[in-house]
Design a protein around this motif. Structure first.
Motif, short mmCIF file in Angstrom:
data_model
loop_
_atom_site.label_atom_id
_atom_site.label_comp_id
_atom_site.label_asym_id
_atom_site.label_seq_id
_atom_site.Cartn_x
_atom_site.Cartn_y
_atom_site.Cartn_z
N ILE A 130 0.86 -1.21 0.00
CA ILE A 130 0.00 0.00 0.00
C ILE A 130 0.89 1.25 0.00
O ILE A 130 0.62 2.21 -0.73
N VAL A 163 -7.48 2.67 -1.92
CA VAL A 163 -7.12 1.29 -1.56
C VAL A 163 -8.34 0.63 -0.92
O VAL A 163 -8.97 1.21 -0.02
N SER A 201 -9.73 -3.21 0.65
CA SER A 201 -9.24 -4.52 1.09
C SER A 201 -10.36 -5.35 1.69
O SER A 201 -11.31 -4.81 2.26
N MET A 215 -3.18 -6.03 -5.37
CA MET A 215 -2.31 -5.48 -4.31
C MET A 215 -0.92 -6.11 -4.26
O MET A 215 0.05 -5.44 -3.93
N LYS A 226 -4.49 0.73 6.75
CA LYS A 226 -3.93 1.59 5.69
C LYS A 226 -4.87 1.72 4.49
O LYS A 226 -4.57 2.46 3.55
N SER A 227 -5.97 0.99 4.50
CA SER A 227 -6.88 1.01 3.35
C SER A 227 -7.93 2.11 3.51
O SER A 227 -8.29 2.49 4.63
N ARG A 231 0.75 4.21 -2.76
CA ARG A 231 0.43 5.61 -2.42
C ARG A 231 1.54 6.56 -2.90
O ARG A 231 1.25 7.69 -3.29
#
Ligand code: 13P
Ligand code: SF4
Length: 366
Positions: A236, A248, A250, A310, A261-262, A240
Motif C-alpha cells: 500500500i 485502496v 481490502s 495489491m 492503511k486502506s 500511495r
C-alpha cells in the motif's frame, strides 16, 4: 434401471472450449431444475456459467430462497454445506470438485473448539459469559457448536451486526477461525487492541494466562487466510507513493495493518460495488483474490477506472481454482444421466443446530 456413472476421466481430456459448449447444453436441458451459484473468486471459465454470483452472504441467501432441484455450488466446501443446510431435503447440493476446501476453515475443528470451550471453563462460565461466533468459512459442525451454545455465524459482510448482537447478549466473544476478521471488526466497533487476545489452538489454554482471558472482550482464534496474508502494508505504501490520489480497498481477512492503511474495507460484494461506482480516471489498489481483481480490472478499464492487484506476486485461492470447466461439465451431464455425483449432505444431527445459527445470522442481516 440404475443410472450408469459418467467417468470423470473422460471429461478431464476435454478442452475448456469443449466443456463450455457441453455445460451450456446441459444447462439448457436442465432448465429451472438447476441453479449454478458462483463465488466471485471462481475462474472466468466457470464464473461465466453461474446463474447467480456473489459473496458468501448473498449466495447463502440465494440458496435458502431457491426452488431448484439441483444446486451446483462453484465455490468451496463450507459454502456447499451451508447451501445444503439451508435448502429443503429434496433439493440436492453438488460441489463439482470435492477437494475444493478452504485452508482457513481447516484451521479450526470441533475437537479444538470443544477443548477451548472446556479450558475456558476453568477461568469463567463460557455458556453465561461467552458467545461463540464462527465465520461462515468453517465446517458445518462448528456452526452446529455455535447453535448449541447460544452462538451465531457471520460472514465478512455482516460481521459488525452479528458482533453487536453477540455483545448485547454476553460480555465476551470467542471468534473463530479468522483472527483478522474478528480483530478488524472488533476494532471498528471501538474495542481496543489490548482487549482482544489471540487463542493459539496448538497450546494449552490457548497460550493465555487466566488474567488475560478474564480481561479480554474478544478471544480470537489463531486462524488466517493463506491468500490474504500475502498482502502487506508495504504494498500500500508503494502504491500511495506512485498514486497519491489513488484509493485502496481490502477484504477484512487482511491483516489489521493492511486494513488500517486502506480507504475501504469490505466483503467481495462490497469491493465490487464500491469500485463499480468509482469516478472515471480513478486508480484503485485491491487487496483480495486475483480472479476477482482481474475481472474487475477488465470490466472497469473501458470506463476509465484503473484496478490494480495489491500483491506483486500472483496469489490466488488455489482451492477455489480447483473447480474447473471439466468438473462442472461432468457434474451437469451426470445429473442429466440420472446420476448425482459429489453431493454434499450434512448429517441431520449437525444440520439442525447449524441451521439455527445460520437462520439467526440471516434474520439479523435481512
Ligand atoms: P466473501 O464473503 O467476501 O465472499 O469472502 C469469502 C472468502 O472466502 C474470502 O476469502
Ligand atoms: Fe478460504 Fe482464503 Fe480461499 Fe477464501 S480465499 S476460500 S478464506 S483460502
Amino acid at each position: 434401471m440404475a443410472a450408469t456413472a459418467l467417468a470423470l476421466d473422460s471429461f478431464t481430456a476435454l478442452s475448456d472450449e469443449q466443456c463450455d459448449a457441453r455445460i451450456r447444453a446441459a444447462k439448457a436441458a436442465l432448465g429451472d431444475r438447476l441453479m449454478i451459484l458462483g463465488h466471485h473468486y471462481q475462474r472466468d471459465e466457470v464464473f461465466a456459467h453461474a446463474d447467480v454470483s456473489g459473496d458468501s452472504l448473498k449466495l447463502s441467501a440465494m440458496a435458502a430462497e431457491s426452488d431448484a432441484q439441483y444446486i451446483v455450488f462453484c465455490g468451496v466446501h463450507f459454502m456447499a454445506e451451508v447451501a445444503d443446510i439451508l435448502t429443503r431435503d429434496n433439493q440436492v447440493v453438488i460441489l463439482p470438485d470435492l477437494a475444493a476446501g478452504c485452508s482457513m476453515a481447516d484451521m479450526a475443528n470441533l475437537r479444538n473448539v470443544r477443548r477451548a470451550w472446556a479450558e475456558l471453563q476453568s477461568v469463567l462460565d463460557p455458556d453465561e459469559q461467552v458467545t461463540p461466533v464462527t465465520y461462515i468459512n468453517s465446517a458445518a459442525d462448528l456452526k452446529a457448536f455455535c447453535g448449541e451454545h447460544g452462538g451465531i455465524v457471520c460472514t465478512s459482510s455482516n460481521a459488525r451486526g452479528v458482533l453487536d448482537w453477540a455483545f448485547s447478549r454476553r460480555e465476551k466473544v470467542l471468534f473463530f477461525p479468522d483472527q483478522h476478521l474478528g480483530r478488524n471488526t472488533g476494532y471498528d466497533m471501538g474495542i481496543a487492541l489490548e482487549d482482544m487476545v489471540v487463542w493459539d489452538f496448538m497450546l494449552p489454554m490457548g497460550g493465555l494466562t487466566p488474567e488475560q482471558i478474564k480481561n479480554a472482550k474478544m478471544i480470537l482464534w489463531k486462524g488466517f487466510c493463506s491468500v490474504h496474508q500475502m498482502f502487506q502494508p508495504g504494498h500500500i505504501d508503494r502504491f500511495r507513493e506512485a498514486h497519491p490520489q489513488g484509493f485502496v480497498i481490502s477484504h477484512p481477512e487482511n491483516s489489521f495493518e493492511v486494513c488500517q492503511k486502506s480507504d475501504y474495507v469490505g466483503s467481495t460484494e462490497t469491493i465490487l460495488k464500491t469500485v463499480r461506482a468509482a469516478e472515471p480516471g480513478s486508480h484503485w489498489l485491491v487487496g483480495t483474490e486475483l480472479n476477482l481483481v482481474n475481472r474487475l480490472h477488465d470490466e472497469m478499464k473501458p470506463k476509465g477506472v484503473t484496478v490494480q492487484f495489491m500483491s506483486p506476486t500472483v496469489c490466488m485461492c488455489s482451492t477455489m481454482f480447483r473447480t474447473d470447466p471439466q468438473h462442472l461439465a461432468w457434474t451437469l451431464e451426470s445429473i442429466q444421466a440420472g446420476e448425482v455425483v459429489n453431493r454434499i449432505q450434512v448429517p441431520a444431527e449437525v444440520a439442525k443446530p447449524a441451521k439455527a445459527a445460520l437462520d439467526l445470522m440471516l434474520s439479523i442481516t435481512r
